[in-house]
Design a protein around this motif. Structure first.
Motif, PDB file in Angstrom:
ATOM      1  N   LEU A   4      24.267  44.624  33.624  1.00 32.59           N
ATOM      2  CA  LEU A   4      24.931  45.824  34.324  1.00 32.59           C
ATOM      3  C   LEU A   4      25.813  45.507  35.458  1.00 32.59           C
ATOM      4  CD1 LEU A   4      21.528  48.476  33.667  1.00 32.59           C
ATOM      5  CD2 LEU A   4      23.982  47.713  31.836  1.00 32.59           C
ATOM      6  N   ARG A   5      27.063  46.633  35.867  1.00 30.34           N
ATOM      7  CA  ARG A   5      27.961  46.024  36.755  1.00 30.34           C
ATOM      8  C   ARG A   5      27.889  47.351  37.023  1.00 30.34           C
ATOM      9  NH1 ARG A   5      29.420  40.633  37.905  1.00 30.34           N
ATOM     10  NH2 ARG A   5      27.899  39.545  36.639  1.00 30.34           N
ATOM     11  N   LYS A   6      28.489  47.672  38.015  1.00 32.51           N
ATOM     12  CA  LYS A   6      29.027  48.637  39.051  1.00 32.51           C
ATOM     13  C   LYS A   6      30.682  48.599  38.589  1.00 32.51           C
ATOM     14  CE  LYS A   6      25.436  50.124  42.174  1.00 32.51           C
ATOM     15  NZ  LYS A   6      24.759  50.480  43.431  1.00 32.51           N
ATOM     16  N   VAL A   7      30.897  50.032  38.170  1.00 30.83           N
ATOM     17  CA  VAL A   7      32.532  49.868  38.420  1.00 30.83           C
ATOM     18  C   VAL A   7      32.860  49.818  39.787  1.00 30.83           C
ATOM     19  CG1 VAL A   7      34.207  51.572  38.071  1.00 30.83           C
ATOM     20  CG2 VAL A   7      32.582  50.553  36.373  1.00 30.83           C
ATOM     21  N   GLN A   8      33.644  49.202  40.632  1.00 33.53           N
ATOM     22  CA  GLN A   8      34.535  48.789  41.800  1.00 33.53           C
ATOM     23  C   GLN A   8      35.687  50.137  41.458  1.00 33.53           C
ATOM     24  OE1 GLN A   8      32.770  48.106  44.469  1.00 33.53           O
ATOM     25  NE2 GLN A   8      30.610  47.586  42.643  1.00 33.53           N
ATOM     26  N   GLN A   9      36.512  50.143  43.253  1.00 37.48           N
ATOM     27  CA  GLN A   9      37.595  50.549  43.702  1.00 37.48           C
ATOM     28  C   GLN A   9      38.713  50.070  44.831  1.00 37.48           C
ATOM     29  OE1 GLN A   9      37.803  54.879  43.539  1.00 37.48           O
ATOM     30  NE2 GLN A   9      39.733  55.103  42.751  1.00 37.48           N
ATOM     31  N   THR A  51      41.950  51.991  42.189  1.00 35.86           N
ATOM     32  CA  THR A  51      42.412  51.013  41.204  1.00 35.86           C
ATOM     33  C   THR A  51      41.190  50.715  40.550  1.00 35.86           C
ATOM     34  OG1 THR A  51      44.824  49.442  41.425  1.00 35.86           O
ATOM     35  CG2 THR A  51      42.700  48.824  40.107  1.00 35.86           C
ATOM     36  N   PHE A  52      40.513  50.729  39.312  1.00 31.93           N
ATOM     37  CA  PHE A  52      39.611  50.616  39.334  1.00 31.93           C
ATOM     38  C   PHE A  52      38.873  49.236  38.619  1.00 31.93           C
ATOM     39  CE2 PHE A  52      39.215  54.930  38.950  1.00 31.93           C
ATOM     40  CZ  PHE A  52      38.341  55.764  39.105  1.00 31.93           C
ATOM     41  N   PHE A  53      37.830  48.564  38.502  1.00 29.66           N
ATOM     42  CA  PHE A  53      37.572  47.362  38.088  1.00 29.66           C
ATOM     43  C   PHE A  53      36.028  46.200  38.410  1.00 29.66           C
ATOM     44  CE2 PHE A  53      37.304  46.603  43.122  1.00 29.66           C
ATOM     45  CZ  PHE A  53      36.092  44.995  43.466  1.00 29.66           C
ATOM     46  N   VAL A  54      35.751  45.591  37.414  1.00 28.54           N
ATOM     47  CA  VAL A  54      35.058  45.177  37.298  1.00 28.54           C
ATOM     48  C   VAL A  54      34.931  43.541  36.480  1.00 28.54           C
ATOM     49  CG1 VAL A  54      32.401  44.833  35.989  1.00 28.54           C
ATOM     50  CG2 VAL A  54      33.716  47.363  36.001  1.00 28.54           C
ATOM     51  N   CYS A  55      33.623  43.105  38.218  1.00 25.15           N
ATOM     52  CA  CYS A  55      33.884  41.623  37.923  1.00 25.15           C
ATOM     53  C   CYS A  55      32.934  41.184  36.409  1.00 25.15           C
ATOM     54  CB  CYS A  55      32.881  41.279  38.986  1.00 25.15           C
ATOM     55  SG  CYS A  55      33.829  41.779  40.079  1.00 25.15           S
ATOM     56  N   VAL A  56      33.942  40.182  35.940  1.00 22.74           N
ATOM     57  CA  VAL A  56      32.826  39.310  34.602  1.00 22.74           C
ATOM     58  C   VAL A  56      31.646  38.889  35.179  1.00 22.74           C
ATOM     59  CG1 VAL A  56      35.232  39.690  33.472  1.00 22.74           C
ATOM     60  CG2 VAL A  56      34.684  37.297  34.447  1.00 22.74           C
ATOM     61  N   PRO A  57      30.701  38.440  34.042  1.00 17.36           N
ATOM     62  CA  PRO A  57      29.262  37.225  34.630  1.00 17.36           C
ATOM     63  C   PRO A  57      30.620  35.972  35.193  1.00 17.36           C
ATOM     64  CG  PRO A  57      29.031  37.821  32.950  1.00 17.36           C
ATOM     65  CD  PRO A  57      30.736  39.017  33.274  1.00 17.36           C
ATOM     66  N   LYS A  58      30.032  34.934  36.408  1.00 14.81           N
ATOM     67  CA  LYS A  58      30.214  34.203  36.348  1.00 14.81           C
ATOM     68  C   LYS A  58      30.403  32.878  35.139  1.00 14.81           C
ATOM     69  CE  LYS A  58      30.363  30.312  39.743  1.00 14.81           C
ATOM     70  NZ  LYS A  58      29.669  29.581  41.547  1.00 14.81           N
ATOM     71  N   SER A  59      29.051  33.249  34.570  1.00 16.41           N
ATOM     72  CA  SER A  59      28.667  32.359  33.757  1.00 16.41           C
ATOM     73  C   SER A  59      29.299  31.705  32.520  1.00 16.41           C
ATOM     74  CB  SER A  59      27.110  32.026  33.133  1.00 16.41           C
ATOM     75  OG  SER A  59      27.717  33.221  32.764  1.00 16.41           O
ATOM     76  N   TRP A  60      30.040  33.381  32.108  1.00 20.73           N
ATOM     77  CA  TRP A  60      31.274  33.244  30.873  1.00 20.73           C
ATOM     78  C   TRP A  60      32.244  32.962  31.470  1.00 20.73           C
ATOM     79  CZ3 TRP A  60      34.926  36.828  30.694  1.00 20.73           C
ATOM     80  CH2 TRP A  60      35.993  37.207  29.296  1.00 20.73           C
ATOM     81  N   ALA A  61      32.977  33.396  32.358  1.00 24.85           N
ATOM     82  CA  ALA A  61      34.182  32.633  32.822  1.00 24.85           C
ATOM     83  C   ALA A  61      34.544  31.555  32.869  1.00 24.85           C
ATOM     84  CB  ALA A  61      34.398  33.485  33.996  1.00 24.85           C
ATOM     85  N   GLN A  62      32.944  30.957  33.332  1.00 24.38           N
ATOM     86  CA  GLN A  62      33.271  29.146  33.325  1.00 24.38           C
ATOM     87  C   GLN A  62      33.031  28.603  31.531  1.00 24.38           C
ATOM     88  OE1 GLN A  62      29.884  27.988  35.320  1.00 24.38           O
ATOM     89  NE2 GLN A  62      31.460  27.432  37.630  1.00 24.38           N
ATOM     90  N   GLN A  63      32.503  29.344  31.067  1.00 21.17           N
ATOM     91  CA  GLN A  63      31.856  28.998  29.659  1.00 21.17           C
ATOM     92  C   GLN A  63      33.292  28.852  28.499  1.00 21.17           C
ATOM     93  OE1 GLN A  63      29.361  31.368  27.604  1.00 21.17           O
ATOM     94  NE2 GLN A  63      30.087  29.989  25.825  1.00 21.17           N
ATOM     95  N   TYR A  64      34.439  29.694  29.109  1.00 23.94           N
ATOM     96  CA  TYR A  64      36.063  30.616  28.257  1.00 23.94           C
ATOM     97  C   TYR A  64      36.830  29.755  29.452  1.00 23.94           C
ATOM     98  CZ  TYR A  64      32.932  32.925  24.941  1.00 23.94           C
ATOM     99  OH  TYR A  64      32.230  33.422  23.885  1.00 23.94           O
ATOM    100  N   GLY A  65      36.152  29.167  30.219  1.00 26.45           N
ATOM    101  CA  GLY A  65      37.276  28.123  30.978  1.00 26.45           C
ATOM    102  C   GLY A  65      38.167  29.298  32.202  1.00 26.45           C
ATOM    103  N   LEU A  66      37.852  30.268  32.055  1.00 33.35           N
ATOM    104  CA  LEU A  66      38.965  31.496  32.823  1.00 33.35           C
ATOM    105  C   LEU A  66      38.843  31.040  34.901  1.00 33.35           C
ATOM    106  CD1 LEU A  66      37.189  34.918  31.221  1.00 33.35           C
ATOM    107  CD2 LEU A  66      39.266  33.075  30.453  1.00 33.35           C
ATOM    108  N   LYS A  67      40.632  31.169  34.581  1.00 31.15           N
ATOM    109  CA  LYS A  67      40.482  30.884  36.263  1.00 31.15           C
ATOM    110  C   LYS A  67      41.151  32.067  35.927  1.00 31.15           C
ATOM    111  CE  LYS A  67      40.615  25.950  35.445  1.00 31.15           C
ATOM    112  NZ  LYS A  67      41.824  24.756  35.606  1.00 31.15           N
TER     113      LYS A  67
END
Length: 323
Positions: free
Chosen positions: A4-9, A14-30
């Motif tokens: 669960l993550r809070k929606v930020q503004q 602009t609204f945004f939500v941070c993605v999990p770091k482990s998920w980003a690393q798993q799929y090589g996101l930069k």
């Protein structure tokens, strides 16, 4: 994984939500990596990190066991592209025959490699080229033909026609498996929804409709079996007329049910429902007339007409999917 993550503004709105770091690393996101956002049913937002990458074949390995046929079919229905069948030692001829007979019952699946201890199966179908509506129409065309022929065989005592109906059920089953595989692949691959213009709800409706049509095919086989057990018995007089009336109403309802489902036409769907009273009355008259038939014929006659009525019930259920 649930997170669960809070929606930020931002100050600019602009609204945004941070993605999990482990998920980003798993799929090589930069920083600067493009991801695809897709809104699907029930307010869900899918974040696809690999939307523009080449789809890798899904592979699974099965070991030889007593339920190999069921396992191969299960993997096919789950959308696996490559299925490897392996044994600790050599694969016996009996097992190879099971694999080959299973492959022949599944559209698009082929044996691409065969060694001493391994058989490799691969599905050569392109999911984009498998339109659920076209497959469903084809299944329904086969089953409608089976229904017409099997009722004719019962009315005329044509045993060869009854045997032909049983043989054609194999093709309807092959297409049913293909449709289930296609629908599951679409659900598991969100980008296919957009390309094919099909929602998850559509997939559910197609799955239910296909199951009903496949059940109609099974009922046709049951009618053919009963026809063969009657050894060429030919109804006559009032009974013959009633059976032809029942056949006509059921065939009409079956065709209208598919048309209503494909076109989402509530009026046609209601026509299928309105036939219920007619079906009930004809069936009641058949029950009365059947009492005058020989004792060795009457039970088969009643069971068979019950099967024909069951096909109407399945058609009605399909028409009820229209909303």
């Amino acid at each position: 994984m649930r997170d669960l993550r809070k929606v930020q503004q931002t100050p600019t709105g602009t609204f945004f939500v941070c993605v999990p770091k482990s998920w980003a690393q798993q799929y090589g996101l930069k920083k600067g990596t493009l991801v695809n956002l897709e809104v699907i049913d029930d307010g869900k937002l899918v974040v696809d990190a690999k939307y523009d990458s080449e789809q890798q074949p899904r592979m699974v390995t099965l070991t030889v066991g007593p339920f190999l046929r069921r396992e191969i079919i299960g993997c096919y229905l789950l959308g696996f592209d490559v299925i490897c069948v392996e044994a600790k030692d050599r694969i016996e001829l009996e097992v190879r025959n099971i694999v080959k007979s299973t492959v022949s019952s599944l559209v698009g699946l082929e044996i691409v490699e065969e060694t001493y201890s391994q058989v490799v199966l691969q599905c050569l179908l392109d999911p984009i080229g498998s339109q659920p509506e076209k497959i469903l129409r084809r299944i329904c065309a086969i089953v409608s033909g089976m229904l017409r022929d099997v009722t004719n065989s019962f009315i005329t005592g044509d045993l060869q026609l009854a045997k032909a109906v049983v043989a054609r059920d194999v093709e309807s089953n092959r297409l049913y498996f293909l449709l289930v595989r296609t629908l599951r692949t679409i659900i598991q691959t969100p980008k296919l929804n957009e390309k094919l213009g099909i929602t998850s709800i559509d997939c559910l409706d197609y799955r239910l409709a296909a199951s009903l049509i496949e059940s109609m095919g099974d009922v046709c086989v049951q009618i053919a079996t009963k026809t063969l057990e009657l050894h060429g018995f030919k109804p006559y007089g009032e009974l013959l007329k009633l059976l032809k009336d029942l056949q006509a109403v059921c065939l009409g309802a079956n065709e209208q049910a598919l048309k209503a489902f494909i076109n989402k036409d509530m009026t046609i769907a209601e026509n299928v429902r309105n036939a219920k009273t007619n079906i009930r009355d004809i069936y009641a008259d058949i029950e009365k007339v059947a009492k005058n038939q020989p004792l060795d014929v009457m039970p088969h006659l009643l069971v068979t007409t019950s099967f024909i009525r069951q096909i109407y019930e399945h058609s009605l259920d399909m028409a009820d999917l229209v909303a």
